[in-house]
Design an enzyme around this catalytic site. Structure first.
Site, PDB file in Angstrom:
ATOM      1  N   GLY A 248       0.831  -1.214   0.000  1.00 28.75           N
ATOM      2  CA  GLY A 248       0.000   0.000   0.000  1.00 28.75           C
ATOM      3  C   GLY A 248       0.863   1.261   0.000  1.00 28.75           C
ATOM      4  N   ASP A 249       1.959   1.233   0.742  1.00 25.82           N
ATOM      5  CA  ASP A 249       2.865   2.395   0.793  1.00 25.82           C
ATOM      6  C   ASP A 249       3.539   2.582  -0.566  1.00 25.82           C
ATOM      7  OD1 ASP A 249       2.189   2.219   3.477  1.00 25.82           O
ATOM      8  OD2 ASP A 249       3.924   0.966   3.906  1.00 25.82           O
TER       9      ASP A 249
HETATM   10  N1  LIG Z   1      -1.279 -10.334  -4.344  1.00 19.76           N
HETATM   11  C1  LIG Z   1      -1.039  -9.243  -5.087  1.00 19.76           C
HETATM   12  N2  LIG Z   1      -0.892  -9.360  -6.437  1.00 19.76           N
HETATM   13  C2  LIG Z   1      -0.697  -8.281  -7.218  1.00 19.76           C
HETATM   14  N3  LIG Z   1      -0.646  -7.008  -6.736  1.00 19.76           N
HETATM   15  C3  LIG Z   1      -0.801  -6.831  -5.405  1.00 19.76           C
HETATM   16  C4  LIG Z   1      -1.000  -7.924  -4.500  1.00 19.76           C
HETATM   17  N4  LIG Z   1      -1.138  -7.429  -3.246  1.00 19.76           N
HETATM   18  C5  LIG Z   1      -1.016  -6.088  -3.357  1.00 19.76           C
HETATM   19  N5  LIG Z   1      -0.826  -5.715  -4.642  1.00 19.76           N
HETATM   20  C6  LIG Z   1      -0.679  -4.358  -5.186  1.00 19.76           C
HETATM   21  O1  LIG Z   1      -0.380  -3.455  -4.138  1.00 19.76           O
HETATM   22  C7  LIG Z   1      -1.450  -2.504  -3.960  1.00 19.76           C
HETATM   23  C8  LIG Z   1      -1.678  -2.221  -2.489  1.00 19.76           C
HETATM   24  O2  LIG Z   1      -1.969  -3.439  -1.833  1.00 19.76           O
HETATM   25  P1  LIG Z   1      -2.899  -3.588  -0.553  1.00 19.76           P
HETATM   26  O3  LIG Z   1      -4.311  -3.323  -0.916  1.00 19.76           O
HETATM   27  O4  LIG Z   1      -2.575  -4.933   0.020  1.00 19.76           O
HETATM   28  O5  LIG Z   1      -2.377  -2.410   0.377  1.00 19.76           O
HETATM   29  P2  LIG Z   1      -2.410  -2.247   1.946  1.00 19.76           P
HETATM   30  O6  LIG Z   1      -3.474  -3.123   2.548  1.00 19.76           O
HETATM   31  O7  LIG Z   1      -2.459  -0.805   2.239  1.00 19.76           O
HETATM   32  O8  LIG Z   1      -0.955  -2.837   2.314  1.00 19.76           O
HETATM   33  P3  LIG Z   1       0.118  -2.469   3.461  1.00 19.76           P
HETATM   34  O9  LIG Z   1      -0.632  -1.907   4.641  1.00 19.76           O
HETATM   35  O10 LIG Z   1       0.804  -3.774   3.773  1.00 19.76           O
HETATM   36  O11 LIG Z   1       1.082  -1.505   2.855  1.00 19.76           O
HETATM   37  C9  LIG Z   1      -2.656  -3.130  -4.666  1.00 19.76           C
HETATM   38  O12 LIG Z   1      -3.544  -2.121  -5.102  1.00 19.76           O
HETATM   39  C10 LIG Z   1      -1.990  -3.885  -5.811  1.00 19.76           C
HETATM   40  O13 LIG Z   1      -1.652  -2.992  -6.871  1.00 19.76           O
HETATM   41  O1  LIG Z   2       0.688   0.064  12.738  1.00 24.72           O
HETATM   42  P1  LIG Z   2       0.556   0.879  11.469  1.00 24.72           P
HETATM   43  O2  LIG Z   2       1.196   2.221  11.607  1.00 24.72           O
HETATM   44  O3  LIG Z   2      -0.845   0.926  10.941  1.00 24.72           O
HETATM   45  O4  LIG Z   2       1.348   0.073  10.333  1.00 24.72           O
HETATM   46  C1  LIG Z   2       2.725  -0.141  10.456  1.00 24.72           C
HETATM   47  C2  LIG Z   2       3.189  -1.138   9.417  1.00 24.72           C
HETATM   48  O5  LIG Z   2       2.538  -2.404   9.548  1.00 24.72           O
HETATM   49  O6  LIG Z   2       2.856  -0.626   8.123  1.00 24.72           O
HETATM   50  C3  LIG Z   2       3.947  -0.784   7.228  1.00 24.72           C
HETATM   51  C4  LIG Z   2       3.446  -1.439   5.978  1.00 24.72           C
HETATM   52  O7  LIG Z   2       2.455  -0.666   5.384  1.00 24.72           O
HETATM   53  C5  LIG Z   2       5.006  -1.573   7.979  1.00 24.72           C
HETATM   54  O8  LIG Z   2       6.292  -1.154   7.611  1.00 24.72           O
HETATM   55  C6  LIG Z   2       4.713  -1.312   9.432  1.00 24.72           C
HETATM   56  O9  LIG Z   2       5.156  -2.345  10.282  1.00 24.72           O
END
Ligand SMILES: Nc1ncnc2c1ncn2[C@@H]1O[C@H](COP(=O)(O)OP(=O)(O)OP(=O)(O)O)[C@@H](O)[C@H]1O
Ligand SMILES: O=P(O)(O)OC[C@@]1(O)O[C@H](CO)[C@@H](O)[C@@H]1O
Length: 303
Positions: A248-249
């Site tokens: 997501g980041d």
């Molecule tokens: N299994 C996957 N296959 C392909 N692309 C992925 C996959 N997982 C994540 N992505 C890509 O990464 C983007 C962000 O993923 P996700 O929705 O998991 O973010 P998040 O939940 O905010 O993650 P995090 O908090 O770990 O940073 C998605 O919109 C997609 O483009």
């Molecule tokens: O506890 P928060 O601040 O919601 O999320 C922190 C965290 O899970 O988010 C990043 C991935 O997006 C990791 O580097 C970190 O450990």
């Protein structure tokens, strides 16, 4: 300049266990310590893509030193406020499934908050501020909103990536972009979102509440960009998932990188989605090369 602000950074401790057994002694196959926290990850992604940023926020103790040293070694500028306790350690277990245990933030005093707020006075209308991650337990849930209100006359573009009450409060202060994932979006409305169409409906509600752009990330399904003019869905490329922490980041970092370069929302959205997927398919965060190789595989659909 792009500034990232991580109120609650972390030392991310990644470990791999063959067949994780709850209630048993498990031995690691591999382990790795990385600087973490959502804004810190955005700064690292920007650097990998070729853009400079300044990492702001609170760090403390040996874990805080580790984060600062790692960022400096990657040529990322830092301007953190020092706190007394240790920055938290977040445990990321990879086995058949990914399991995360995120730690508690150290205490932060009112003076330390003021010190951070003072740093925002130097921002101007050419700057972008990314407010990312959870809010430490000792701070008020509306801290992101307060920060935005403080700089509202400086015309800084603000991106907010958080969840729950901190996100709801921040939306009212009219951020340029917010990026909830599917479950964070549902959480704001006490509902489960199961389809793209439903996600569009709730993203539009957040536009009505004050957000200019909403990107909803949906893991392997891809992502959604909604603003007053358009609603588009980006299908994520397929590949072998190695580590989705920071995907997501990476979406936020990739979007910002391309948006700062050419100002085109759709191309920025494509770049962000490719960056997110490139991270999911890598052990660490995305590289520029992997991200750009995925660009043609991100299919954009008008909704
Ligand atoms: N299994 C996957 N296959 C392909 N692309 C992925 C996959 N997982 C994540 N992505 C890509 O990464 C983007 C962000 O993923 P996700 O929705 O998991 O973010 P998040 O939940 O905010 O993650 P995090 O908090 O770990 O940073 C998605 O919109 C997609 O483009
Ligand atoms: O506890 P928060 O601040 O919601 O999320 C922190 C965290 O899970 O988010 C990043 C991935 O997006 C990791 O580097 C970190 O450990």
């Amino acid at each position: 300049m792009i500034y990232t602000c991580t109120l609650n950074p972390s030392l991310d401790y990644f470990l791999e266990v063959n067949d994780f057994q709850l209630g048993q002694l498990n031995r690691m196959k591999t382990d790795k310590k990385m600087p973490g926290g959502k804004g810190v990850n955005v700064s690292r992604v920007l650097r990998r893509l070729g853009a400079q940023s300044v990492a702001l926020g609170f760090i403390g103790g040996f874990t805080g030193d580790f984060i600062r040293r790692q960022l400096i070694s990657e040529n990322i500028d830092t301007d953190f406020v020092e706190v007394d306790g240790d920055t938290r350690i977040n445990v990321k277990i990879k086995s058949r499934e990914e399991t995360e245990i995120n730690g508690l933030a150290p205490a932060i005093t009112d003076e330390q908050v003021d010190e951070l707020l003072l740093k925002l006075n130097r921002l101007n209308d050419r700057d972008i501020l990314v407010l990312s991650g959870s809010v430490p337990e000792t701070l008020s849930a509306d801290i992101y909103k307060q920060m935005m209100q403080q700089i509202k006359d400086q015309n800084v573009k603000v991106i907010v990536d958080t969840s729950g009450p901190a996100l709801r409060e921040a939306v009212a202060a009219r951020p340029f972009l917010i990026k909830p994932n599917q479950s964070e979006l549902g959480g704001l409305f006490n509902t489960d979102i199961s389809s793209i169409e439903e996600a569009v409906i709730y993203a539009k509600k957040l536009i009505d509440e004050g957000a200019e752009n909403v990107i909803v990330s949906m893991g392997g399904k891809g992502s959604l960009l909604v603003n007053r003019e358009t609603a588009v869905y980006a299908e994520a490329p397929r590949g072998e998932v190695k580590n989705s922490v920071g995907a997501g980041d990476s979406l936020v970092g990739g979007f910002l990188f391309e948006y700062a370069r050419n100002g085109d929302y759709i191309e920025a959205f494509r770049y962000g989605t490719a960056s997110g997927s490139a991270t999911a398919f890598s052990v660490d965060l995305c590289s520029k090369e992997d991200t750009e190789a995925l660009l043609p595989k991100v299919k954009i659909h008008q909704i």
